[in-house]
Write a protein that holds these residues in place. Sequence first.
Motif, mmCIF file in Angstrom:
data_model
loop_
_atom_site.group_PDB
_atom_site.id
_atom_site.type_symbol
_atom_site.label_atom_id
_atom_site.label_comp_id
_atom_site.label_asym_id
_atom_site.label_seq_id
_atom_site.Cartn_x
_atom_site.Cartn_y
_atom_site.Cartn_z
ATOM 1 N N THR A 55 0.850 -1.181 0.000
ATOM 2 C CA THR A 55 0.000 0.000 0.000
ATOM 3 C C THR A 55 0.889 1.235 0.000
ATOM 4 O O THR A 55 1.785 1.368 0.825
ATOM 5 C CB THR A 55 -0.920 0.006 1.234
ATOM 6 O OG1 THR A 55 -1.731 -1.172 1.198
ATOM 7 C CG2 THR A 55 -1.805 1.239 1.245
ATOM 8 N N SER A 57 0.700 5.404 -0.008
ATOM 9 C CA SER A 57 -0.220 6.499 0.291
ATOM 10 C C SER A 57 -0.202 7.576 -0.792
ATOM 11 O O SER A 57 0.787 7.756 -1.503
ATOM 12 C CB SER A 57 0.144 7.134 1.638
ATOM 13 O OG SER A 57 1.346 7.873 1.520
ATOM 14 N N GLY A 102 -9.034 4.595 2.128
ATOM 15 C CA GLY A 102 -8.508 5.295 3.290
ATOM 16 C C GLY A 102 -6.996 5.250 3.431
ATOM 17 O O GLY A 102 -6.432 5.864 4.322
ATOM 18 N N SER A 103 -6.313 4.519 2.528
ATOM 19 C CA SER A 103 -4.858 4.370 2.665
ATOM 20 C C SER A 103 -4.071 4.793 1.441
ATOM 21 O O SER A 103 -2.985 5.330 1.559
ATOM 22 C CB SER A 103 -4.512 2.916 2.974
ATOM 23 O OG SER A 103 -5.080 2.520 4.186
#
Length: 116
Positions: A55, A57, A102-103
Amino acid sequence: MSVLQNRTLPKPIIVCGEFILDREALRAWRGARELNLSLRQLRILEIFMERPRQTISRAFIQSSVWGSAATVSGNNVDVEIGQMRKIMRDADGNHPIRTIRGSGFAFEPGEVQTHG
């Protein structure tokens, strides 16, 4: 031996699944098909290919591509990612960039498929 001689330089070509990025030529491919990506999109792809399935950002992408002093909104990252998804789609309409709610985003290049 100098410090520079000990430092490992990034390889000019990155291969990740069926994706290839040539950092020197500033070109990218999905299999045999060349991807018509902008310089900014190539930099985002490089970030993804260096960290497959992780992930990443929006803030990291923004500071890495536009610079920390740039006044860019997270929306700019989303617009670039949206354009990249369209360009990077395969014949079935699948693309390798997944939104992590959200990430940020994750690059999931899949495996190279060989036919024989």
